[in-house]
Write a protein that holds these residues in place. Sequence first.
Motif: not given
Length: 184
Positions: A42-44, A48-57, A73-78, A176-179
Motif C-alpha cells: 500500500g505504500l508502493g 517479492p515476485y509471487g507475493t500478493a500485493g495491492v492492485p496497482r493504479q 480520497q478512497q486510496l488515502l483512506d485505505e 490511513g489514520a493520518r489521511a
Amino acid sequence: MDSQADSPMDSTTADRADSGRPGDARDRDVEGRARNARPRDGLGRPLPYGTAGVPRQPEGVVRAPGETVAEAQQLLDEGQPFHAHEVFEDAWKSGPEQERELWRGMAQLAVGLTHAARGNVTGGARLLRRGAGAVTDWAASGSGRERPYGMDLGGIAEWARALAGEVEGGASVDAGARAPRLRG
C-alpha cells in the motif's frame, strides 16, 4: 582464479533467476516498455515476485476532476498514499495547463505522506511542505481557487504542515489514520 569473474552467475543474476520471472528477461508493459511488474504494498514498496500485493493504479487514466478527488480520497483512506499519488499524477499530466500546479502539489502531498509512513523523516517532511506550498500558491494565484472541485486547499496545506512538524518530531505515521480530508 577470481571467483566473481569466472562465475557464470553473479549474485544479481542469481537473485533474478530465483525471482519468479524468466532468467534475464525484463518486465515489460503491453506496449513493450520496461515496467517493473513486481507486486507492491500500500505504500508502493516492491514485494517479492509471487507475493500478493495491492492492485496497482493503471497509468495514464484520464478522469474528470471530481473522479480524481474521489478516487484519491478512497486510496488515502485505505492507507495507500503512493497509489493516490498515481491518480493525482494522471490529473497533472492530462489536465488543463492552468491546473497542472494544483495536481502536482496534490501528488507531492501524497508522496510526502508515503515517505512519512515509510519512516523517511527528511523526505516526508520536505514533500509535505513542498506540496503545501504548491497548493497554497496555486490557490492564491487566482480568484475562486480556494476550493477547486470541493477541495479545501487551506485545510489540506494546514494538515500537511502540521504532519511535517510531527514527523520531524519523531512521530510514526499510519498513512490511513493520518489521511487528509480533501473536501474538508
